[in-house]
Design a protein around this motif. Structure first.
Motif, PDB file in Angstrom:
ATOM      1  N   ASN A  69     -13.086 109.309  65.494  1.00  0.00           N
ATOM      2  CA  ASN A  69     -14.274 109.414  65.862  1.00  0.00           C
ATOM      3  C   ASN A  69     -14.767 107.848  65.331  1.00  0.00           C
ATOM      4  OD1 ASN A  69     -16.977 109.834  66.500  1.00  0.00           O
ATOM      5  ND2 ASN A  69     -17.243 111.463  64.895  1.00  0.00           N
ATOM      6  N   ILE A  70     -14.719 106.913  65.874  1.00  0.00           N
ATOM      7  CA  ILE A  70     -15.060 105.700  65.612  1.00  0.00           C
ATOM      8  C   ILE A  70     -16.262 105.137  66.203  1.00  0.00           C
ATOM      9  CG2 ILE A  70     -14.538 103.246  65.275  1.00  0.00           C
ATOM     10  CD1 ILE A  70     -11.507 104.088  65.107  1.00  0.00           C
ATOM     11  N   GLN A  71     -17.429 105.013  65.703  1.00  0.00           N
ATOM     12  CA  GLN A  71     -18.618 104.829  66.391  1.00  0.00           C
ATOM     13  C   GLN A  71     -18.909 103.439  66.372  1.00  0.00           C
ATOM     14  OE1 GLN A  71     -20.369 107.309  68.244  1.00  0.00           O
ATOM     15  NE2 GLN A  71     -18.955 108.639  67.560  1.00  0.00           N
ATOM     16  N   LEU A  72     -19.842 102.829  67.342  1.00  0.00           N
ATOM     17  CA  LEU A  72     -20.186 101.560  67.539  1.00  0.00           C
ATOM     18  C   LEU A  72     -21.628 101.233  67.226  1.00  0.00           C
ATOM     19  CD1 LEU A  72     -19.780  98.509  68.366  1.00  0.00           C
ATOM     20  CD2 LEU A  72     -19.973  99.181  70.743  1.00  0.00           C
ATOM     21  N   ILE A  73     -22.083 100.508  66.456  1.00  0.00           N
ATOM     22  CA  ILE A  73     -23.569 100.084  66.460  1.00  0.00           C
ATOM     23  C   ILE A  73     -23.450  98.333  66.719  1.00  0.00           C
ATOM     24  CG2 ILE A  73     -24.357 101.971  64.989  1.00  0.00           C
ATOM     25  CD1 ILE A  73     -24.639 100.154  62.555  1.00  0.00           C
ATOM     26  N   TRP A  74     -24.626  98.062  67.417  1.00  0.00           N
ATOM     27  CA  TRP A  74     -24.671  96.587  67.352  1.00  0.00           C
ATOM     28  C   TRP A  74     -25.469  95.980  66.255  1.00  0.00           C
ATOM     29  CZ3 TRP A  74     -21.666  94.550  70.864  1.00  0.00           C
ATOM     30  CH2 TRP A  74     -21.263  95.304  71.910  1.00  0.00           C
ATOM     31  N   ASP A  75     -24.861  94.757  65.895  1.00  0.00           N
ATOM     32  CA  ASP A  75     -25.404  94.100  64.555  1.00  0.00           C
ATOM     33  C   ASP A  75     -25.155  92.682  64.909  1.00  0.00           C
ATOM     34  OD1 ASP A  75     -25.947  93.791  62.041  1.00  0.00           O
ATOM     35  OD2 ASP A  75     -24.075  94.692  61.250  1.00  0.00           O
ATOM     36  N   ARG A  76     -25.784  91.840  63.990  1.00  0.00           N
ATOM     37  CA  ARG A  76     -25.767  90.293  64.010  1.00  0.00           C
ATOM     38  C   ARG A  76     -24.886  89.907  62.864  1.00  0.00           C
ATOM     39  NH1 ARG A  76     -27.388  87.464  68.076  1.00  0.00           N
ATOM     40  NH2 ARG A  76     -28.114  85.964  66.780  1.00  0.00           N
ATOM     41  N   GLU A  77     -24.180  88.848  63.011  1.00  0.00           N
ATOM     42  CA  GLU A  77     -23.382  88.291  61.947  1.00  0.00           C
ATOM     43  C   GLU A  77     -23.103  86.936  62.027  1.00  0.00           C
ATOM     44  OE1 GLU A  77     -19.118  89.347  59.751  1.00  0.00           O
ATOM     45  OE2 GLU A  77     -20.279  91.012  60.222  1.00  0.00           O
ATOM     46  N   ARG A  78     -22.993  86.248  60.903  1.00  0.00           N
ATOM     47  CA  ARG A  78     -22.288  84.873  61.059  1.00  0.00           C
ATOM     48  C   ARG A  78     -20.990  84.755  60.902  1.00  0.00           C
ATOM     49  NH1 ARG A  78     -26.356  81.332  60.923  1.00  0.00           N
ATOM     50  NH2 ARG A  78     -28.486  81.849  60.238  1.00  0.00           N
ATOM     51  N   THR A  79     -20.276  83.712  61.607  1.00  0.00           N
ATOM     52  CA  THR A  79     -18.784  83.635  61.484  1.00  0.00           C
ATOM     53  C   THR A  79     -18.641  82.599  60.437  1.00  0.00           C
ATOM     54  OG1 THR A  79     -19.237  81.638  62.877  1.00  0.00           O
ATOM     55  CG2 THR A  79     -18.589  83.688  63.931  1.00  0.00           C
ATOM     56  N   ALA A  80     -17.396  82.358  60.007  1.00  0.00           N
ATOM     57  CA  ALA A  80     -17.104  81.366  59.152  1.00  0.00           C
ATOM     58  C   ALA A  80     -17.685  79.952  59.240  1.00  0.00           C
ATOM     59  CB  ALA A  80     -15.567  81.488  58.890  1.00  0.00           C
ATOM     60  N   GLN A  81     -17.808  79.777  60.342  1.00  0.00           N
ATOM     61  CA  GLN A  81     -18.478  78.345  60.841  1.00  0.00           C
ATOM     62  C   GLN A  81     -19.769  78.524  60.909  1.00  0.00           C
ATOM     63  OE1 GLN A  81     -16.095  80.273  62.785  1.00  0.00           O
ATOM     64  NE2 GLN A  81     -14.524  79.164  61.997  1.00  0.00           N
ATOM     65  N   GLY A  82     -20.490  79.653  60.413  1.00  0.00           N
ATOM     66  CA  GLY A  82     -22.055  79.650  60.438  1.00  0.00           C
ATOM     67  C   GLY A  82     -22.623  80.051  61.384  1.00  0.00           C
ATOM     68  N   HIS A  83     -22.025  80.316  62.596  1.00  0.00           N
ATOM     69  CA  HIS A  83     -22.747  80.596  63.986  1.00  0.00           C
ATOM     70  C   HIS A  83     -23.194  82.182  63.909  1.00  0.00           C
ATOM     71  CE1 HIS A  83     -21.932  76.484  65.540  1.00  0.00           C
ATOM     72  NE2 HIS A  83     -20.688  76.880  65.101  1.00  0.00           N
ATOM     73  N   GLU A  84     -24.209  82.333  64.370  1.00  0.00           N
ATOM     74  CA  GLU A  84     -24.760  83.981  64.425  1.00  0.00           C
ATOM     75  C   GLU A  84     -24.416  84.425  65.648  1.00  0.00           C
ATOM     76  OE1 GLU A  84     -28.057  86.373  62.117  1.00  0.00           O
ATOM     77  OE2 GLU A  84     -28.940  85.234  63.905  1.00  0.00           O
ATOM     78  N   HIS A  85     -23.804  85.557  65.700  1.00  0.00           N
ATOM     79  CA  HIS A  85     -23.522  86.212  66.822  1.00  0.00           C
ATOM     80  C   HIS A  85     -23.974  87.796  67.010  1.00  0.00           C
ATOM     81  CE1 HIS A  85     -20.789  83.200  68.446  1.00  0.00           C
ATOM     82  NE2 HIS A  85     -20.387  82.999  67.033  1.00  0.00           N
ATOM     83  N   THR A  86     -24.103  88.269  68.025  1.00  0.00           N
ATOM     84  CA  THR A  86     -24.313  89.684  68.085  1.00  0.00           C
ATOM     85  C   THR A  86     -23.024  90.279  68.271  1.00  0.00           C
ATOM     86  OG1 THR A  86     -26.565  89.473  69.096  1.00  0.00           O
ATOM     87  CG2 THR A  86     -25.194  91.357  69.605  1.00  0.00           C
ATOM     88  N   CYS A  87     -22.482  91.273  67.531  1.00  0.00           N
ATOM     89  CA  CYS A  87     -21.097  91.821  67.701  1.00  0.00           C
ATOM     90  C   CYS A  87     -21.508  93.435  67.130  1.00  0.00           C
ATOM     91  CB  CYS A  87     -20.264  91.157  66.562  1.00  0.00           C
ATOM     92  SG  CYS A  87     -20.806  91.342  64.852  1.00  0.00           S
ATOM     93  N   GLY A  88     -20.237  93.816  67.426  1.00  0.00           N
ATOM     94  CA  GLY A  88     -20.132  95.333  67.286  1.00  0.00           C
ATOM     95  C   GLY A  88     -19.663  95.674  65.758  1.00  0.00           C
ATOM     96  N   ARG A  89     -20.440  96.677  65.347  1.00  0.00           N
ATOM     97  CA  ARG A  89     -19.625  97.118  63.810  1.00  0.00           C
ATOM     98  C   ARG A  89     -19.452  98.634  64.063  1.00  0.00           C
ATOM     99  NH1 ARG A  89     -20.839  96.018  58.576  1.00  0.00           N
ATOM    100  NH2 ARG A  89     -22.255  94.428  59.148  1.00  0.00           N
ATOM    101  N   TYR A  90     -18.132  98.736  63.633  1.00  0.00           N
ATOM    102  CA  TYR A  90     -17.351 100.079  63.776  1.00  0.00           C
ATOM    103  C   TYR A  90     -17.437 100.922  62.499  1.00  0.00           C
ATOM    104  CZ  TYR A  90     -15.823  97.834  67.977  1.00  0.00           C
ATOM    105  OH  TYR A  90     -15.908  97.103  69.349  1.00  0.00           O
ATOM    106  N   ILE A  91     -17.717 102.100  62.842  1.00  0.00           N
ATOM    107  CA  ILE A  91     -17.802 103.214  61.475  1.00  0.00           C
ATOM    108  C   ILE A  91     -17.112 104.203  62.031  1.00  0.00           C
ATOM    109  CG2 ILE A  91     -19.307 104.408  60.039  1.00  0.00           C
ATOM    110  CD1 ILE A  91     -21.665 102.418  60.802  1.00  0.00           C
ATOM    111  N   LEU A  92     -16.120 104.759  60.878  1.00  0.00           N
ATOM    112  CA  LEU A  92     -15.295 105.911  60.958  1.00  0.00           C
ATOM    113  C   LEU A  92     -16.048 107.051  60.492  1.00  0.00           C
ATOM    114  CD1 LEU A  92     -12.433 106.983  61.737  1.00  0.00           C
ATOM    115  CD2 LEU A  92     -11.760 106.569  59.462  1.00  0.00           C
ATOM    116  N   PHE A  93     -16.321 108.133  61.295  1.00  0.00           N
ATOM    117  CA  PHE A  93     -16.811 109.351  61.204  1.00  0.00           C
ATOM    118  C   PHE A  93     -15.675 110.400  61.005  1.00  0.00           C
ATOM    119  CE2 PHE A  93     -20.474 106.743  62.465  1.00  0.00           C
ATOM    120  CZ  PHE A  93     -21.602 107.348  61.621  1.00  0.00           C
ATOM    121  N   PRO A  94     -16.214 111.541  60.362  1.00  0.00           N
ATOM    122  CA  PRO A  94     -15.282 112.834  60.528  1.00  0.00           C
ATOM    123  C   PRO A  94     -15.226 113.378  61.736  1.00  0.00           C
ATOM    124  CG  PRO A  94     -16.940 112.989  59.007  1.00  0.00           C
ATOM    125  CD  PRO A  94     -17.344 111.819  59.661  1.00  0.00           C
ATOM    126  N   GLY A  95     -14.216 114.247  61.950  1.00  0.00           N
ATOM    127  CA  GLY A  95     -13.958 114.816  63.242  1.00  0.00           C
ATOM    128  C   GLY A  95     -13.431 114.112  64.391  1.00  0.00           C
TER     129      GLY A  95
END
Length: 101
Positions: A69-95
């Protein structure tokens, strides 16, 4: 007859940490998601820290083939090169994965 050389322990051939095999990548993702808990991991983190170039494909397999049960939420994060991107954040839930996001 030539004998094969033994592969040293911890070499890329034996270590799931360095392997590009899909099943080793799935293992790394699952282990990392269990360790970080509700914080989850982003696509960028999985690429840079776990050396998985297509995290979405491996997460899809973990959900649909193994029932995690891995859920996806959308997030913003910077890469090592300093560029900000919209990307998925995956979270493991029980079940089991039900297919609903």
């Amino acid at each position: 007859m030539k004998k094969k050389k033994a592969t040293p322990k911890g070499s890329p051939k034996q270590s799931p940490c360095n392997s590009t095999a899909s099943h080793h990548q799935r293992q790394r993702i699952l282990q990392a998601l269990q360790e970080v808990g509700s914080q989850g991991l982003t696509t960028i983190q999985m690429r840079e820290q776990l050396d998985i170039m297509m995290p979405g494909a491996r997460v899809f397999e973990l959900r649909h083939d193994y029932g995690h049960n891995i859920q996806l939420i959308w997030d913003r994060e910077r890469t090592a090169q300093g560029h900000e991107h919209t990307c998925g954040r995956y979270i493991l839930f029980p079940g089991q994965w039900e297919g609903a996001v």
